[in-house]
Write a protein that holds these residues in place. Structure first.
Motif, PDB file in Angstrom:
ATOM      1  N   UNK A 197       0.849  -1.187   0.000  1.00 33.97           N
ATOM      2  CA  UNK A 197       0.000   0.000   0.000  1.00 33.97           C
ATOM      3  C   UNK A 197       0.886   1.239   0.000  1.00 33.97           C
ATOM      4  N   UNK A 198       0.681   2.121  -0.979  1.00 36.26           N
ATOM      5  CA  UNK A 198       1.466   3.352  -1.069  1.00 36.26           C
ATOM      6  C   UNK A 198       0.684   4.502  -0.446  1.00 36.26           C
ATOM      7  N   UNK A 199       1.411   5.388   0.228  1.00 33.40           N
ATOM      8  CA  UNK A 199       0.761   6.483   0.937  1.00 33.40           C
ATOM      9  C   UNK A 199       1.678   7.698   0.980  1.00 33.40           C
ATOM     10  N   UNK A 200       1.155   8.783   1.514  1.00 36.19           N
ATOM     11  CA  UNK A 200       1.899  10.031   1.613  1.00 36.19           C
ATOM     12  C   UNK A 200       3.223   9.807   2.343  1.00 36.19           C
ATOM     13  N   UNK A 201       4.299  10.332   1.754  1.00 34.95           N
ATOM     14  CA  UNK A 201       5.626  10.165   2.338  1.00 34.95           C
ATOM     15  C   UNK A 201       6.485   9.167   1.598  1.00 34.95           C
ATOM     16  N   UNK A 202       5.852   8.301   0.803  1.00 31.14           N
ATOM     17  CA  UNK A 202       6.619   7.314   0.033  1.00 31.14           C
ATOM     18  C   UNK A 202       7.324   7.984  -1.143  1.00 31.14           C
ATOM     19  N   UNK A 203       8.399   7.356  -1.587  1.00 29.77           N
ATOM     20  CA  UNK A 203       9.132   7.819  -2.758  1.00 29.77           C
ATOM     21  C   UNK A 203       9.576   6.606  -3.558  1.00 29.77           C
ATOM     22  N   UNK A 204       9.860   6.831  -4.832  1.00 26.09           N
ATOM     23  CA  UNK A 204      10.446   5.758  -5.619  1.00 26.09           C
ATOM     24  C   UNK A 204       9.701   5.423  -6.876  1.00 26.09           C
ATOM     25  N   UNK A 261       0.034  17.054  -3.229  1.00 30.47           N
ATOM     26  CA  UNK A 261      -0.675  17.130  -4.506  1.00 30.47           C
ATOM     27  C   UNK A 261      -0.990  15.738  -5.044  1.00 30.47           C
ATOM     28  N   UNK A 262      -0.064  14.811  -4.852  1.00 26.81           N
ATOM     29  CA  UNK A 262      -0.309  13.432  -5.283  1.00 26.81           C
ATOM     30  C   UNK A 262      -1.446  12.812  -4.472  1.00 26.81           C
ATOM     31  N   UNK A 263      -1.444  13.066  -3.172  1.00 27.42           N
ATOM     32  CA  UNK A 263      -2.513  12.521  -2.331  1.00 27.42           C
ATOM     33  C   UNK A 263      -3.869  13.073  -2.750  1.00 27.42           C
ATOM     34  N   UNK A 264      -3.932  14.372  -3.050  1.00 30.96           N
ATOM     35  CA  UNK A 264      -5.205  14.958  -3.491  1.00 30.96           C
ATOM     36  C   UNK A 264      -5.673  14.337  -4.800  1.00 30.96           C
TER      37      UNK A 264
END
Length: 329
Positions: free
Chosen positions: A111-118, A145-148
């Motif tokens: 599960x990807x969420x705010x704060x992840x990178x890559x 912005x990605x989360x929104x």
């Protein structure tokens, strides 16, 4: 002179190394043999994992190449312009590897969420931009912005709005952007929306067969026409999607005909309407479902609340209502 040649050789070796490493990595992803129905083992585990990462395969990653894996391979081949034969040879392996470079075992369930990178965040942003939800910089950083953009996508596609990208959101996003390719761009004023957001009959639907025979597709069209005659186009696609969802479930048979003719499964079979000639819209609805559109939200059942008297069907967890049908799990 010898030193000059040695130096030249070293420079050539350094220049060639990245490409050689890339080729070696691509080759090492799978063994040399052709994978087909009946195969088992590590290569099939990887095949299923990569197909699941893209959303083509929804079954268990068990290393057994059976019907569900076969259908997933054919769907992948169809979408990527490869000869649709259900066998995994060198070309299919290479295209699959190129489409899933960031995949590693277990990644399909992350599960990807705010704060992840890559790597996957890069692809997430590109896919969201492709259909107009993300307008920021593609930088591989899961920030505000990605989360929104994720939350907006989830809202519009009927998913739980939590801003987290789990298996359900990844699958829905992949289906909505199945024609995206690395490097694809969307210019100003040319925002692309997925077929799933359309509410009118599509004038032209790609003729995917998802590995099914013409007879099975014909039978699905008959079932849709008989069960959803008078419903909107979305309602027809949803009924077709229920049949396909049952194919992917261990609770039901694995062919459309066997599902449709299960005892007490469809009213249209009991009253003989299954044999009516399907109209063009019903045929388009079947192909829309085969292309990945599922307005039912993953439903396995549906019923008309005006006529349903079974306590059991009323007890099923309800997903949504489309026209005269309530779709349930």
């Amino acid at each position: 002179m010898y030193k000059r040649y040695l130096l030249l050789f070293c420079i050539c070796a350094l220049v060639a190394t990245p490409m050689t490493g890339y080729a070696a990595q691509a080759r090492s992803s799978f063994g040399k043999g052709v994978l087909k129905v009946g195969a088992t083992g590590g290569d099939v585990y990887e095949l299923q994992g990569r197909l699941k990462f893209l959303g083509y395969y929804t079954g268990p990653v068990d290393g057994k190449f059976r019907d569900r894996t076969y259908r997933a391979v054919r769907l992948f081949q169809y979408a990527f312009g490869i000869d649709v034969d259900g066998t995994v040879g060198p070309l299919t392996k290479r295209r699959l590897w190129e489409a899933t470079r960031v995949w590693v075992p277990g990644l399909e369930n992350r599960i990807y969420k705010k704060g992840d990178e890559g790597g996957y965040v890069w692809e997430l942003q590109r896919r969201l931009r492709f259909i107009g939800f993300y307008t920021g910089k593609v930088d591989g950083k899961f920030q505000d912005r990605t989360e929104r953009a994720v939350r907006l996508f989830q809202y519009e596609f009927g998913l739980k709005v939590d801003g987290r990208v789990g298996p359900e959101t990844k699958l829905k996003l992949w289906k909505a952007t199945r024609y995206w390719r690395p490097g694809a761009k969307v210019g100003p004023g040319k925002v692309r929306r997925a077929p799933m957001t359309r509410i009118k009959p599509m004038s032209k639907v790609p003729q995917s067969n998802a590995g099914l025979s013409k007879q099975d597709i014909r039978m699905m069209a008959q079932a849709v026409h008989a069960e959803a005659r008078g419903e909107s186009f979305i309602g027809k696609v949803a009924v077709a999607a229920v049949i396909l969802n049952r194919m992917e479930s261990e609770k039901f048979p694995d062919t459309p005909s066997a599902i449709i003719f299960q005892p007490m499964a469809f009213t249209a079979v009991a009253d003989g309407q299954i044999w009516l000639e399907p109209d063009k819209e019903s045929e388009k609805a079947v192909h829309a479902a085969l292309n990945g559109w599922d307005p039912s939200g993953g439903a396995l059942y549906y019923f008309n609340p005006a006529t349903a008297t079974s306590d059991w069907i009323w007890s099923r967890p309800q997903i949504k209502r489309i026209g005269q049908h309530i779709f349930t799990r």
